[in-house]
Design a protein around this motif. Structure first.
Motif, PDB file in Angstrom:
ATOM      1  N   THR A 204      -9.490  11.547  -1.119  1.00 22.22           N
ATOM      2  CA  THR A 204      -8.105  11.414  -0.661  1.00 22.22           C
ATOM      3  C   THR A 204      -7.711   9.945  -0.699  1.00 22.22           C
ATOM      4  O   THR A 204      -8.553   9.059  -0.564  1.00 22.22           O
ATOM      5  CB  THR A 204      -7.942  11.953   0.769  1.00 22.22           C
ATOM      6  N   SER A 205      -6.444   9.691  -0.962  1.00 22.38           N
ATOM      7  CA  SER A 205      -5.970   8.302  -1.002  1.00 22.38           C
ATOM      8  C   SER A 205      -6.022   7.703   0.410  1.00 22.38           C
ATOM      9  O   SER A 205      -5.981   8.432   1.397  1.00 22.38           O
ATOM     10  CB  SER A 205      -4.550   8.239  -1.562  1.00 22.38           C
ATOM     11  N   PRO A 206      -6.134   6.358   0.534  1.00 18.59           N
ATOM     12  CA  PRO A 206      -6.279   5.746   1.862  1.00 18.59           C
ATOM     13  C   PRO A 206      -4.940   5.648   2.599  1.00 18.59           C
ATOM     14  O   PRO A 206      -3.859   5.750   2.004  1.00 18.59           O
ATOM     15  CB  PRO A 206      -6.833   4.366   1.531  1.00 18.59           C
ATOM     16  N   ALA A 270       4.150  -7.216   2.121  1.00 18.85           N
ATOM     17  CA  ALA A 270       3.601  -5.899   2.449  1.00 18.85           C
ATOM     18  C   ALA A 270       2.222  -5.783   1.824  1.00 18.85           C
ATOM     19  O   ALA A 270       1.893  -6.463   0.854  1.00 18.85           O
ATOM     20  CB  ALA A 270       4.515  -4.792   1.930  1.00 18.85           C
ATOM     21  N   VAL A 271       1.376  -4.862   2.409  1.00 20.31           N
ATOM     22  CA  VAL A 271       0.010  -4.647   1.941  1.00 20.31           C
ATOM     23  C   VAL A 271      -0.200  -3.165   1.705  1.00 20.31           C
ATOM     24  O   VAL A 271       0.186  -2.330   2.541  1.00 20.31           O
ATOM     25  CB  VAL A 271      -1.023  -5.170   2.953  1.00 20.31           C
ATOM     26  N   ALA A 272      -0.807  -2.793   0.563  1.00 20.61           N
ATOM     27  CA  ALA A 272      -1.147  -1.409   0.236  1.00 20.61           C
ATOM     28  C   ALA A 272      -2.631  -1.325  -0.053  1.00 20.61           C
ATOM     29  O   ALA A 272      -3.220  -2.248  -0.614  1.00 20.61           O
ATOM     30  CB  ALA A 272      -0.345  -0.927  -0.969  1.00 20.61           C
ATOM     31  N   ALA A 277      -8.276   7.620  -5.905  1.00 19.73           N
ATOM     32  CA  ALA A 277      -7.268   8.681  -5.804  1.00 19.73           C
ATOM     33  C   ALA A 277      -5.856   8.142  -5.911  1.00 19.73           C
ATOM     34  O   ALA A 277      -4.915   8.896  -6.154  1.00 19.73           O
ATOM     35  CB  ALA A 277      -7.439   9.418  -4.473  1.00 19.73           C
ATOM     36  N   GLY A 278      -5.682   6.843  -5.739  1.00 18.89           N
ATOM     37  CA  GLY A 278      -4.355   6.265  -5.824  1.00 18.89           C
ATOM     38  C   GLY A 278      -4.119   5.249  -4.733  1.00 18.89           C
ATOM     39  O   GLY A 278      -5.048   4.776  -4.068  1.00 18.89           O
ATOM     40  N   SER A 279      -2.862   4.927  -4.526  1.00 20.50           N
ATOM     41  CA  SER A 279      -2.488   3.889  -3.577  1.00 20.50           C
ATOM     42  C   SER A 279      -1.849   4.507  -2.349  1.00 20.50           C
ATOM     43  O   SER A 279      -1.186   5.554  -2.413  1.00 20.50           O
ATOM     44  CB  SER A 279      -1.508   2.924  -4.244  1.00 20.50           C
ATOM     45  N   SER A 280      -2.053   3.807  -1.224  1.00 22.70           N
ATOM     46  CA  SER A 280      -1.409   4.239   0.017  1.00 22.70           C
ATOM     47  C   SER A 280       0.061   3.824   0.008  1.00 22.70           C
ATOM     48  O   SER A 280       0.505   3.038  -0.835  1.00 22.70           O
ATOM     49  CB  SER A 280      -2.115   3.593   1.207  1.00 22.70           C
TER      50      SER A 280
END
Length: 737
Positions: A204-206, A270-272, A277-280
């Motif tokens: 799962t993505s974070p 901003a921070v991701a 699985a991808g990006s939050s």
């Protein structure tokens, strides 16, 4: 036959003997094919195979399984039951038969049995559309009426979610963020029989990072961004954007730096978090205001002299300004103002460096352009020559305030030599040797021009190089060097440089002598002039070669009556040698590059004068004198043997010219007999020698050193057996006659 893997017949003869031996089994036919097996059941657990079970047939060594689907037949040989046919199509009905095989051949096919292969496994495509969900997709499976999909943590912890569906897509929700899950799925047919299953992993993505902190470095225009780590994140990306630009940094840790930020700009940060699985989704953005940019349009004026006025333009986000003025001696002053102008005191002969900064809550603006302003220069006062040569003068002085350029002039009354440089040093080249110059250094400012009131000083160049005219050697091997020069009051030094060292002589005139140079050496001769002004360049070198060295020792050895060998040690610097032996009878001569020589045509018993010349590669000759040499005495003539009684022999000869001592030797198979005559006699008696033998007789001169010379001819005589006789004058037979 025993149960298990059947044994094969080793040969026809052995098998026949076995049949004859077993009378009780006379009814058994060895050529009879094995029995037909009967299939108990046939079933499929994997979509590409069917497993068959049957009862074992006595005598069978293996079995042939056959699966038929229309015109397609697939066969497999197995050793025992159960056996499996592979390479089949999924969800397909096959007709299965079994044949037993032995050494006698194959049986007929068993009664057929039908079996379906199970469904193929669905091909899964998984993704994580959000941090708490996983989407599973697959394509339709042939003959499938439904699907079963399950999911659980890949580490085996926690419960298993299982869903049945007739669709080809399914979403699992309420999952843990950033966690690796294992997904398993299979299809079933109308009878509810499950097919092959397929398995895959998906993370799962974070979640978005929390607790974001921003620290701004005003000097480097860099922001350090940190955050709390989030579960399952592989890396993080921090992004800063404004109306005109966007910057980002990525890292696997919990902090990174956003560099190259622009001054006078407000950013949103901003921070991701990201994994496979991808990006939050991004966390809420923070606002960052950078320092103001450096003020521009800085102008500097000096009005009146001694007063500097510095002004600049307003900048965005600037709360107040500080102007710094630093002189080239290190003294710095500044003014702090909310206006756009400051005034400073100045001094002549200084260069001032001016910079202006803007300030706000974030800190100091970056350094803008640094301006300089130079007042009128001063004259150099400590002009010092550091090098004076025949054609150059190098001078240095201390830097003076306000000087951007220095102009140096050297005047000898008629000619002027100039050089311009920004450094406080100058090299005046192309000067005349042994000449007096008037040298002046002027300071120059592009704004103020040249200061023409600077003082001068006199410098005399070093003397001119002498020219060597000749190098000669007198009868005593003393080297005389002559040169030509026009210097006033100069002292001259001549140097001979070679592998053997340095040899010098000095003079204030135009010649000097070099003594004690070793023989067989090469030298390079140069001359240098020297005055109080310095030393000239050396003259062009002149080569000098001394005569080769005479060999230290010379040895003369007699080889034959007319040939001698002369040898000597090597003389330094000698390439070839000439050896001469001379007497009243004539001369013998040899020219060689070796250190020995054979000289022929030597007269025996004569005194010779021995001379040797050592000659260099360029033809220089050293006459080397040595002691006299006396050639060996001549071999005697008319050698004869006379018998003396039954066991004695007299050896008689004719003495050669010159006085000489002789020695006689008789060589026979029964011994060697030697005698030496008294001085002045030319015969020698040998008694008690065996008769009936052949003897070799040699009469040799004896040198003054006592050495017996062995190059005289030998004669062979035979001594026969005979009775005693008074007549000793009987001659012994000469086999050489």
């Amino acid at each position: 036959m025993m149960a298990g893997r059947p044994k094969k017949c080793l040969s026809l003869i052995g098998f026949s003997l076995l049949c004859l031996k077993m009378v009780a089994s006379a009814k058994t036919d060895c050529n009879r094919a094995p029995e037909i097996p009967t299939i108990d059941q046939a079933y499929s657990k994997i979509s590409n195979s069917i497993t068959v079970e049957w009862a074992t047939v006595p005598g069978a060594t293996s079995y042939l399984l056959t699966a038929k689907d229309g015109d397609t037949i697939i066969e497999t040989i197995v050793a025992n039951s159960p056996g499996t046919v592979t390479g089949l199509k999924a969800a397909t009905l096959y007709q299965i038969t079994v044949r037993s095989i032995s050494a006698a051949g194959r049986s007929q096919a068993s009664p057929p049995k039908q079996a379906n292969t199970v469904l193929a496994a669905p091909i899964l495509e998984v993704s994580s559309p959000s941090s708490d969900s996983i989407l599973v997709r697959w394509e339709a499976v042939y003959m499938a009426t439904g699907f079963s999909v399950s999911i659980m943590r890949a580490n085996g912890l926690g419960r298993i979610w299982k869903e049945n569906t007739t669709n080809t897509t399914l979403t699992f929700t309420s999952l843990d963020a950033g966690t690796l899950y294992t997904i398993k799925a299979y299809a079933w047919n109308a009878n509810g029989t499950p097919g092959d299953d397929s398995t895959c992993n998906q993370r799962t993505s974070p979640r978005a990072p929390a607790d974001i902190q921003v620290s701004f470095d005003s000097g480097a225009l860099k922001a350090a961004v940190s955050w709390a780590p989030t579960e399952g994140a592989f890396n993080y990306t921090a992004t800063a954007w404004s109306d005109s630009s966007e910057l980002s940094c990525s890292t696997t840790s919990r902090a990174c730096a956003l560099s190259a930020l622009r001054c006078g700009t407000e950013y949103l940060i901003a921070v991701a978090a990201r994994n496979d699985a991808g990006s939050s989704t991004s966390a809420p953005a923070l606002t960052l205001a950078t320092v103001a940019c450096a003020p521009g349009r800085v102008t500097i004026q000096e009005d009146p002299p001694g007063h500097l006025s510095v002004s600049w333009s307003n900048v965005d986000l600037g709360d107040y300004y500080v102007a710094f003025v630093k002189s080239d001696d290190g003294l710095e002053v500044h003014c702090n103002t909310s206006l756009t102008q400051c005034n400073f005191l100045s001094e002549c002969g200084f260069t001032y460096f001016i910079s202006v900064f803007a300030y706000n809550k974030a800190g100091q603006s970056p350094l803008g352009d640094v301006f300089n302003y130079t007042t009128a220069p001063c004259c150099p006062s400590d002009i010092n020559p550091v090098l004076v040569s025949s054609d150059r003068v190098e001078i240095v002085w201390s830097p003076v305030r306000g000087a951007e350029l220095y102009e140096t002039k050297a005047v000898d009354g008629f000619n002027v030599v100039e050089c311009n440089d920004t450094a406080p040093a100058c090299t005046l080249s192309a000067l005349e040797c042994d000449t007096k110059y008037n040298i002046t250094v002027y300071s120059f400012s592009e704004v103020r021009g040249s200061n023409t009131s600077c003082a001068s000083r006199f410098v005399t160049t070093a003397p001119c190089s002498p020219e060597i005219k000749s190098v000669s050697k007198d009868a005593f091997s003393v080297i005389h060097v002559h040169w030509r020069s026009s210097n006033d009051g100069a002292t001259y030094t001549v140097t001979a440089r070679g592998e053997e060292g340095l040899y010098r002589c000095s003079s204030m005139g135009q010649s000097c002598t070099l003594g004690g140079l070793p023989c067989g050496s090469l030298f390079s001769v140069t001359a240098v002039a020297e005055t109080q002004a310095g030393q000239s360049l050396p003259s062009y070198s002149v080569p000098l070669e001394t005569v080769p060295c005479c060999p230290a020792t010379l040895t003369v050895t007699q080889v034959t009556q007319s040939v001698i060998n002369v040898s000597w040690t090597v003389g330094t610097g000698a390439l070839t040698y000439v050896t001469v032996l001379e007497a009243h009878t004539g001369q013998s001569k040899c020219h060689t590059h070796q250190n020995h020589c054979l000289l022929g045509c030597i007269t025996c018993g004569v005194n010779y004068t021995v001379a040797l010349k050592a000659i260099s590669a360029s033809g220089l000759t050293a006459d080397c004198a040595y002691q006299r040499y006396a050639s060996s005495a001549c071999c005697p003539l008319g050698v004869k043997l006379y018998r003396l009684g039954p066991n004695g022999i007299r050896i008689d000869w004719q003495a050669a010219r010159g006085s000489a001592n002789y020695s006689t030797d008789l060589y026979g198979s029964k011994g060697i007999f030697t005698c030496s005559p008294s001085a002045g006699l030319s015969f020698c008696d040998i008694t008690e020698i065996p008769c009936g033998d052949v003897y070799t007789v040699m009469v040799s001169p004896v040198a003054e050193t006592g050495l017996k010379l062995t190059f005289c001819p030998k004669k062979i005589y035979s001594v026969s057996v005979m009775l005693y006789s008074d007549n000793w004058d009987n001659t012994v037979n000469d086999n050489n006659d």
